[in-house]
Each structure stands twice: as C-alpha cells, then as structure tokens.
Scaffold this motif. Structure first.
Motif, mmCIF file in Angstrom:
data_model
loop_
_atom_site.group_PDB
_atom_site.id
_atom_site.type_symbol
_atom_site.label_atom_id
_atom_site.label_comp_id
_atom_site.label_asym_id
_atom_site.label_seq_id
_atom_site.Cartn_x
_atom_site.Cartn_y
_atom_site.Cartn_z
ATOM 1 N N ARG A 699 0.811 -1.200 0.000
ATOM 2 C CA ARG A 699 0.000 0.000 0.000
ATOM 3 C C ARG A 699 0.854 1.264 0.000
ATOM 4 O O ARG A 699 0.506 2.276 -0.615
ATOM 5 C CB ARG A 699 -0.913 0.016 1.219
ATOM 6 N N GLU A 700 1.971 1.197 0.720
ATOM 7 C CA GLU A 700 2.825 2.383 0.840
ATOM 8 C C GLU A 700 3.763 2.554 -0.333
ATOM 9 O O GLU A 700 3.988 3.676 -0.811
ATOM 10 C CB GLU A 700 3.639 2.301 2.133
ATOM 11 N N PHE A 701 4.322 1.438 -0.832
ATOM 12 C CA PHE A 701 5.371 1.539 -1.855
ATOM 13 C C PHE A 701 4.978 0.921 -3.196
ATOM 14 O O PHE A 701 5.810 0.837 -4.093
ATOM 15 C CB PHE A 701 6.651 0.866 -1.361
ATOM 16 N N GLY A 702 3.728 0.469 -3.333
ATOM 17 C CA GLY A 702 3.332 -0.224 -4.567
ATOM 18 C C GLY A 702 3.499 0.618 -5.812
ATOM 19 O O GLY A 702 3.716 0.082 -6.898
ATOM 20 N N GLU A 703 3.390 1.934 -5.667
ATOM 21 C CA GLU A 703 3.503 2.826 -6.824
ATOM 22 C C GLU A 703 4.822 3.586 -6.852
ATOM 23 O O GLU A 703 4.967 4.546 -7.596
ATOM 24 C CB GLU A 703 2.347 3.826 -6.802
ATOM 25 N N SER A 704 5.777 3.182 -6.025
ATOM 26 C CA SER A 704 6.994 3.977 -5.864
ATOM 27 C C SER A 704 8.099 3.643 -6.834
ATOM 28 O O SER A 704 9.147 4.286 -6.810
ATOM 29 C CB SER A 704 7.521 3.832 -4.433
ATOM 30 N N GLY A 705 7.921 2.629 -7.660
ATOM 31 C CA GLY A 705 8.943 2.325 -8.661
ATOM 32 C C GLY A 705 10.119 1.545 -8.096
ATOM 33 O O GLY A 705 9.982 0.380 -7.708
ATOM 34 N N PHE A 708 10.005 -0.728 -5.006
ATOM 35 C CA PHE A 708 9.083 -1.865 -4.985
ATOM 36 C C PHE A 708 9.532 -2.872 -6.060
ATOM 37 O O PHE A 708 9.005 -2.928 -7.167
ATOM 38 C CB PHE A 708 7.650 -1.407 -5.248
ATOM 39 N N PRO A 709 10.541 -3.675 -5.717
ATOM 40 C CA PRO A 709 11.064 -4.688 -6.666
ATOM 41 C C PRO A 709 10.097 -5.876 -6.756
ATOM 42 O O PRO A 709 10.233 -6.878 -6.026
ATOM 43 C CB PRO A 709 12.398 -5.083 -6.055
ATOM 44 N N PHE A 710 9.142 -5.790 -7.651
ATOM 45 C CA PHE A 710 8.034 -6.757 -7.712
ATOM 46 C C PHE A 710 8.554 -8.165 -8.009
ATOM 47 O O PHE A 710 8.167 -9.149 -7.360
ATOM 48 C CB PHE A 710 7.037 -6.305 -8.775
ATOM 49 N N ALA A 711 9.445 -8.287 -8.957
ATOM 50 C CA ALA A 711 9.958 -9.619 -9.329
ATOM 51 C C ALA A 711 10.701 -10.252 -8.158
ATOM 52 O O ALA A 711 10.507 -11.445 -7.842
ATOM 53 C CB ALA A 711 10.871 -9.494 -10.547
ATOM 54 N N ALA A 737 -5.009 -10.521 -4.166
ATOM 55 C CA ALA A 737 -5.899 -9.843 -3.226
ATOM 56 C C ALA A 737 -5.396 -8.440 -2.881
ATOM 57 O O ALA A 737 -6.182 -7.577 -2.462
ATOM 58 C CB ALA A 737 -6.027 -10.678 -1.956
ATOM 59 N N MET A 738 -4.114 -8.197 -3.082
ATOM 60 C CA MET A 738 -3.557 -6.868 -2.819
ATOM 61 C C MET A 738 -3.730 -5.909 -3.991
ATOM 62 O O MET A 738 -3.160 -4.821 -3.991
ATOM 63 C CB MET A 738 -2.054 -6.987 -2.496
ATOM 64 N N LYS A 739 -4.520 -6.324 -4.999
ATOM 65 C CA LYS A 739 -4.844 -5.484 -6.151
ATOM 66 C C LYS A 739 -3.625 -5.175 -7.004
ATOM 67 O O LYS A 739 -3.541 -4.121 -7.635
ATOM 68 C CB LYS A 739 -5.502 -4.173 -5.722
ATOM 69 N N LEU A 740 -2.663 -6.103 -7.018
ATOM 70 C CA LEU A 740 -1.499 -5.905 -7.873
ATOM 71 C C LEU A 740 -1.858 -6.259 -9.311
ATOM 72 O O LEU A 740 -2.782 -7.016 -9.585
ATOM 73 C CB LEU A 740 -0.332 -6.751 -7.373
ATOM 74 N N ASP A 741 -1.091 -5.726 -10.225
ATOM 75 C CA ASP A 741 -1.367 -5.897 -11.654
ATOM 76 C C ASP A 741 -1.204 -7.362 -12.043
ATOM 77 O O ASP A 741 -0.123 -7.949 -11.907
ATOM 78 C CB ASP A 741 -0.409 -5.008 -12.453
ATOM 79 N N ILE A 742 -2.294 -7.968 -12.541
ATOM 80 C CA ILE A 742 -2.277 -9.375 -12.909
ATOM 81 C C ILE A 742 -1.364 -9.643 -14.096
ATOM 82 O O ILE A 742 -0.732 -10.701 -14.211
ATOM 83 C CB ILE A 742 -3.713 -9.861 -13.214
ATOM 84 N N GLU A 743 -1.272 -8.671 -14.990
ATOM 85 C CA GLU A 743 -0.409 -8.839 -16.161
ATOM 86 C C GLU A 743 1.045 -8.927 -15.753
ATOM 87 O O GLU A 743 1.812 -9.722 -16.306
ATOM 88 C CB GLU A 743 -0.641 -7.679 -17.126
ATOM 89 N N LEU A 744 1.438 -8.061 -14.735
ATOM 90 C CA LEU A 744 2.812 -8.141 -14.237
ATOM 91 C C LEU A 744 3.064 -9.463 -13.547
ATOM 92 O O LEU A 744 4.169 -10.038 -13.644
ATOM 93 C CB LEU A 744 3.080 -6.975 -13.270
ATOM 94 N N LEU A 745 2.070 -9.963 -12.849
ATOM 95 C CA LEU A 745 2.227 -11.277 -12.210
ATOM 96 C C LEU A 745 2.513 -12.343 -13.262
ATOM 97 O O LEU A 745 3.408 -13.194 -13.095
ATOM 98 C CB LEU A 745 0.958 -11.626 -11.436
#
Length: 835
Positions: A699-705, A708-711, A737-745
């Motif tokens: 929630r805090e860093f999801g949009e911070s670039g 937020f090292p998603f991989a 459930a955390m509303k993350l981008d499904i395409e990135l997943l």
C-alpha cells in the motif's frame, strides 16, 4: 537713637520689632524703623577685609571690632528646616558674632575656610533677623505639642499671637526681598539729626581693588543664601502654626483620636521644634485625619480645603486638595442611583484630576476609581500623567529606536511612563481576581444571574471578567502612546490570555512580539504567538517563515508532532492566494514540502524507536533526540534506521530520497521478509504476519517504482512459501488480493519458469512455480471480465504462453499427470475466453 545706644544687632532687632508691630503698622515710626534697618544694618564681609575710619570715632555699632585680630567668640547657631542649618536657641543679645543657618560650606564654595582670618562676618541685618526669629519662637521651642490626653499644649490665644507675629514678619520679608536686605550699598553718612559722624569705608590693607570687590560680592552671596534659608523657615513656621490654629478650631483631641497608635505615640513625643524642623510627616497625617473626619461625616470638604490651601499652601498642596475633593466626589458617585448623574460626577472628578496631573497621588486616586468601576478614569489619568511628565515624548522616541543603551535621558522618561502605566496593570489584576464584587443594582439586574441558592454563577463571573478586560484593553489601545499598548500586551501575556491577545489587530502588537522574540529567541510561546498574529492579519509569507524556523528549532519543548504541524501550516500559508507566485516563494514552498516529507519519515522512525525503548536504553535516548530536532534524510538513515536495524524505516528513507540502488533495496526487502518469518510462532501465525506486513508495504510503496522490486518480491515469497510448506497458490492469491497488476504477475512468473532454477527442488518442491502459475492463470480466467477489452487478448495470449511452457516442462518429467490435466483444462478455458 537706638543705633547709638545699642549694638548694631540689637538695634536691628529693635527696628524689626517696630517695623512689624501692629501698633505702628503703616505709621511713620514703622517707616523710619524700616529705613534705619535697611540703611544702617551693615554689610557682610570676610575677616581678612580690614577697614579704617576716616574720622576719629569710637562707636558701638561696628560690625568688626577695632582690633582686626581679636579673638572671636564661639558662634551660636539656629536650627531651620533647611539643610546645613544651625540652632539659635538660648542666644543672648550681647554676642557680637555672625549667625547663619548654613553652618558649613563645601570646600569648593568657601574661600580657605581652614584659615580663621577668612571666615565670613554677616551683617547686623542678617544677625538681627535670626535673633528676632529665635526670640519669637523661644517660648514654644522645647514645648511638647500635646499632652498625654492628646490635647494641644498651645492655647488658641497663644497660637493666634505667635501666628500674627510670624505673618507680620513674612509680610515684611515679602515687601523687602532678600536681595534688598543684603544689597551691596555702602554705609551712608549719618544723618545730622542723629548726630553721627561720617564714616567712609575704604580698604586699609594692600588688597587690590578687584580682589576686595570679589570678596565683598562673595560675602553678599553667602548672606543671601543664609537669608533665603531663614525666609523659607519663617514661611514654613507660619504654615505650621496656621495648621495648628485650624486644628484647634476643629476639636483637636477628636482629630488626634482618629490617628493610628503609632502616629499618636509620635505626636506625644514631638516638640514644636521637631514639628518645625524634622517632623513634617506629623503635619501630613494630622491633615489627613482632619479631612477624613469630614469625609466620614459625609460633610463638604470644600471650606476646610480652601482654608488649608490659603494658609498652608506647602503643607496642603493643590494636588492634596484635588485628591480629597476627588475622594468626596467619588464617595457621592458610589452611592448615586441615577446612572446619568453618577456618570457626570465621575467625569467631573476625572477632569479635575487631569488638570492636577501628574503631581497627584496616582495610586490612591486610581484605587478609588477602581472601587467605583471607573476603569476609563484609570486609563486616561495614567496616560495624562505620562504625557505631562514627558511632554516631548522622549520615552516614546527611546522605545521606537529600539531602546539604545547610551540614551540615558530616554531611558529615564521611558521608565517614568511605564511606572504610570503600572496602575493600569494593577487595575487589570483587580478585575481579573476580584470581578463582580459589590456591583450596583443596575449592573446586577442587567448582567448578573443568581441561582436558587443565591450564589453567583461562575460561568457568568468569568464572562463578566473577560468583558471588563476586553473593554479596558480596547480603551487603552485607542490611545496613541505605544507604551500603554506594551503594558496591555505584557499583562495579557503574563496571564496566558493568548486568544484575547490575538483578537487584537494593532500593528503595535506585531512590533511587541517581534521585539520579545528577538530578546528571547528560545521562547517558543512568543514565537508561536507571532506566526499566529501574522497569519491572522494576512501576512502569510512571514507566518510561513516563522513556522519553518519553529519546526527547525532545536528544543525539548517542541515535539515531533508539533514540528510536523508547523510545517503543514507553513505549506498552507504559502499556498494562500495572498502569497505572490515569485520564483523565490516557489523555491521556499518546495523546501517546506520536502521538510514535511522528511518529517513524516522521521515520525515513522520515532514510532519504531518507541517500540524498542522499553528494553533499550539507547533507543530511549534516540527517542529524545528525534523529538529534539528535525534531521535530514542522511542523518535519519545513518544515526537511527541503520544502527537499530529499522528495515521498514530504511525503505521509507530510500523511497523519500529517490535512491535507486536495486541491490540495497532488495536487501532491505529481504530483511523485512526474514524478520516476519523468523519470528517465533506457528506456521499459520508466521504466514499471517508475513503477508500482513507485505500488504502494508504494498500500500505504501506499490507505486513507488525502484523501492518496490516486484519480481524480487514474488521470488522471495515463493521461496518462503516453499520453506513453510504453504498450500499451492498461496502467494498468487495473496498478491492478487492486494490489487497488484495481474499482467505483471503473469510476466514475472513467466520469467521465473523460463529460468528453470534448481532452488525449488532444493527447497523441497520443484513444482512450486508451476503450481503458482496454474493458480495465477486460474485467477485470471475467473476475473476475465475485469480485464480491459483492448488488452484482453494480449493478456490471455500471455496466459496461454505460460500454460504451454508449463506443459512442456511437465512432459519432460515423470509423475506429472495431475499437473498436465490441470494445464490442459486451463488451455481449453483460455481458448473459450478468446473465442
């Protein structure tokens, strides 16, 4: 004739007796006596001035004896009310020595006083006056003023006789001034009808004429000083005896009985000599007792006041008359039930006091004004006294010039004005502490409410107090003198009435607060008031600057929350439409916004540090430091977040600073995950704790670039899920459930599957990624309607690619029938979604 048969002193006394006698008043005898006194009373000189007689004579009236070097008799002195005065009690007429109320002169004024030949020899007129006064007062000099019963020891007749003689002498001295008596005219030739030989004064020594003249002038100056002192003493004695006569006419014993025991004791011990010379306070409290007797009986004081002013102008001055008249008028106003008449009396009293200012007893008058709730009178009278004491406004100039230390005159005038305005502060203290006491009936019916027990409602008392203080404040601020403004501001500030202070819009308030802030730069309360004043009066830029300085002030009295609030208010002030859009203002706003962002990070560091403070002494010290000041982002990382291993705070700091170091960021995320998993507890508890923490951080860093090292996060979570033996697809379900981008997943799972790492087999489940991929595609298929239409085909195509890749891996491995079946089923489902 008596100048031939008596010594010159005695002859002058006789001349005075005839000149001031009622029997010979306005007669030729009095005129001749006055002329003889003035013409033949001699002149003062110094002993080293020698004279000789041109003719052969032997007279008794020579001021200096025939032998210039004769031995001098010991001088006799007389006491007077003046400084350095001498005593003439018991002096016999045969002494032929100089008498003066000035016993000794300062060394710089006297001429070689240590030489007996340089002593001054006063004229016979001078000595005759002293002898005459001493004989006049000799009968009462050692007489006690009252007996043990407080009755006067001086009868009315004796007092009247003595007073008559004193007034006659005063009249003589008013008619013939000290300058006339001590005039420098030489001895005139004796009149022929007096059968006196002619005498010419001329120097008999080798003194130069200029020096002789200078000595003569100096002797006359000294004699004038002595006669001036005697004249003042005679006037004073006349006033004291006049007062005594007035007291005798007003039941002297009753007046004395109203004195305090200490005053009565002083009066019993007092002689008339004391009364005339040192006990002026006895006269003062006798006058007060007399006037109070009138006031107590509610009698008009005008007659007795006028009488005292006529005969005792120095004992009962004009300001005393005004004070007692004002007291009488205020007492009448206090009992007056007609509001209009009462107001008229109060205004008349004030006007009378204003005319007599500033010599009035201000404290006494102001207290009486306060007793009748005439607050306007106190303010105006204090201001009038200040203005008349400093008519050139030197004190105001001193204040406006920032009170320079070298301006002593300005400082004196400033202090004088502020002393007058202390009466206003005392009035405010009275209103603040003793409000609503002894109010008149009209005020009570209008604004006072009594409850059923007859007690005053406390809320109403407080409201009345504030209303009265507000009225006094506006009255004082209506005056132009900035010093009375300062008086009001100081009082409001000392009584913690900040809200009332900020209600004022006077420019002088801003100046007052600025000066006090400069003098007390560490006083947070004053600085806080100053920015509020600026904000309220539309000076938003100045308010923002002060708020910025407050937030950066290093002080234990300002918590971090307050600093953050200051910065928020500073941003609001800078965004106000009244602030210009200049480049400088824009830069300043950006700086404040950056500080506010860093303050938010510091607040998170403080919260984390508080959780450690209970068991860590260093953490407790760090909490104090975090509240003591605002730190920059580097200091927060190096001094607090890194030493105490505050991983989440480190992540916040890296995000705030836009730090793009993937390895460092991934290391921090790894430490956060490890901290959540390695904490003691069951698998379920650790799992909940892990994904709760991840959800908060997303929630805090999801949009911070970069932060937020998603991989990296997906891979680390899958490894922990494998280690904890979590059910299949737990990580994708939680991330979805955390509303993350499904395409990135899909993209990141596709990459990890293509890498075909052996870590999964080492962790005990080599099919971990394929199982998670199946769950991701299933979630996609279940929520296909939520995919945007234009990207739906692309996303579903990517999902088909992942399924195909997973099938290819499964075909190469034994015992994968269940996985193959699930993948083929997904293929068919995706195909239907595309069709």
């Amino acid at each position: 004739m008596f100048f031939q048969t008596q010594s010159e002193r005695e002859a002058c006394v006789t001349a005075l007796l005839l000149a001031t006698s009622d029997q010979f008043r306005c007669s030729e005898v009095a005129l001749w006596a006055t002329q003889a006194f003035m013409l033949y009373g001699g002149e003062p000189c110094y002993q080293n001035q020698h004279y000789m007689n041109v003719s052969n004579r032997n007279l008794h009236n020579t001021t200096i004896g025939n032998n210039p070097g004769r031995e001098r008799l010991p001088p006799m002195f007389m006491s007077t009310p003046m400084p350095n005065t001498s005593n003439l009690t018991g002096m016999s007429p045969q002494y032929n020595q100089p008498l003066s109320p000035i016993a000794q002169q300062p060394a710089q004024q006297a001429m070689v006083l240590n030489n007996e030949n340089s002593a001054i020899i006063y004229s016979a007129k001078h000595d005759g006056l002293y002898i005459y006064v001493s004989r006049m007062l000799r009968s009462i000099w050692q007489l006690h003023c009252v007996n043990n019963n407080l009755c006067s020891n001086l009868s009315i007749g004796d007092c009247a006789l003595l007073l008559s003689e004193l007034r006659a002498l005063c009249g003589f001295l008013e008619q013939h001034s000290v300058h006339d008596i001590s005039a420098g005219s030489r001895r005139l030739p004796f009149d022929s009808h007096l059968n006196r030989s002619t005498a010419v004064l001329m120097p008999s020594t080798q003194l130069p004429l200029n020096e002789h003249r200078n000595l003569s002038e100096q002797a006359q100056i000294e004699e004038k000083r002595s006669l001036t002192a005697l004249n003042q003493f005679i006037k004073h004695a006349s006033e004291v005896m006049s007062l005594w006569s007035i007291l005798n006419d007003h039941q002297f014993q009753v007046i004395c009985q109203h004195l305090t025991p200490e005053q009565q004791k002083m009066l019993r011990c007092c002689t008339f000599r004391d009364l005339l010379i040192t006990r002026s306070e006895v006269c003062a409290f006798l006058i007060i007792s007399l006037i109070n007797l009138y006031l107590k009986d509610k009698a008009d004081v005008t007659a007795v006041s006028d009488n005292l002013r006529q005969f005792c102008p120095n004992l009962y001055r004009h300001e005393d008359e005004v004070t007692y008249k004002a007291t009488e008028m205020l007492m009448n106003a206090k009992t007056c039930t007609n509001a209009a008449v009462r107001e008229e009396k109060l205004c008349a009293t004030l006007q009378m006091c204003l005319e007599a200012a500033p010599t009035l007893p201000l404290r006494s008058i102001c207290q009486q004004f306060i007793s009748v709730d005439f607050y306007e009178g106190v303010v105006k009278l204090a201001a009038a006294c200040a203005a008349k004491t400093d008519p050139e406004e030197i004190g105001i100039h001193y204040y406006n010039n920032n009170e320079p230390a070298e301006d002593r005159d300005g400082f004196s005038c400033f202090v004088a004005r502020m002393n007058f305005y202390k009466e206003v502060q005392l009035m405010l203290d009275h209103v603040y502490h003793t409000v609503c006491s002894n109010k008149n009936d009209q005020d009570q019916t209008r604004s006072l409410h009594l409850n059923c027990e007859g007690t005053l409602d406390k809320h109403d008392v407080e409201n009345r107090s504030k209303s009265a203080i507000r009225k006094i404040t506006h009255l004082a601020l209506s005056l132009k003198d900035p010093l009375i403004h300062v008086t009001m501001y100081e009082w409001l500030l000392s009584h913690d009435m900040s809200s009332e202070l900020l209600e004022l819009v006077e420019p002088s308030l801003g100046e007052f607060l600025r000066r006090n802030v400069n003098r007390n730069p560490e006083n947070v309360k004053l600085i806080d008031l100053l920015w509020k004043y600026y904000e309220k009066n539309g000076h938003h830029l100045q308010a923002a600057q002060i708020l910025d300085n407050l937030a950066m002030t290093r002080s234990e009295n300002i918590s971090l929350d307050v600093r953050q609030e200051y910065l928020v208010r500073a941003v609001m002030c800078m965004r106000n439409e009244t602030v210009g859009s200049s480049i400088t203002n824009g830069i300043f706003l950006k700086e404040i916004e950056d500080k506010l962002e860093i303050a938010c990070v510091q607040k998170s560091v403080l919260a984390a540090m508080n959780s450690l403070a209970s068991n860590n002494q260093e953490a407790r010290q760090a909490v104090k430091e975090l509240n003591f000041a605002l730190y920059d982002i580097t200091q927060l990382y190096q001094h607090f977040a890194e030493p105490f291993q505050l991983w989440e705070c480190q992540l916040s700091i890296l995000n705030c600073s836009n730090h793009n170091d993937p390895l460092l960021i991934e290391s921090v995320w790894g430490n956060i995950i490890n901290a959540a998993v390695e904490t003691q507890g069951s698998t379920q508890e650790r799992t909940i704790r892990l994904f709760t923490k991840i959800e908060l951080l997303v929630r805090e860093f999801g949009e911070s670039g970069p932060c937020f090292p998603f991989a990296f996060l997906i891979r680390e979570l899958e490894i922990r899920a494998c280690q904890l033996r979590l059910p299949e697809g737990t990580v994708p379900e939680k991330l979805f459930a955390m509303k993350l981008d499904i395409e990135l997943l899909l993209e990141y799972y596709s990459r990890m599957i293509s890498m075909n790492e052996r870590i999964w087999a080492n962790e005990g489940n080599e099919w971990q990624l394929i199982q998670s991929a199946i769950r991701v595609v299933t979630l996609l298929a279940d929520n296909a309607q939520a995919i945007w239409y234009r990207s739906k085909r692309r996303v579903l195509g990517k999902a088909q690619d992942i399924v195909a890749a997973c099938l290819n891996i499964c075909y190469q491995k034994p015992d994968t029938h269940r996985l193959q079946s699930s993948l083929k089923e997904l293929q068919c489902r995706l195909q239907r979604l595309l069709g």
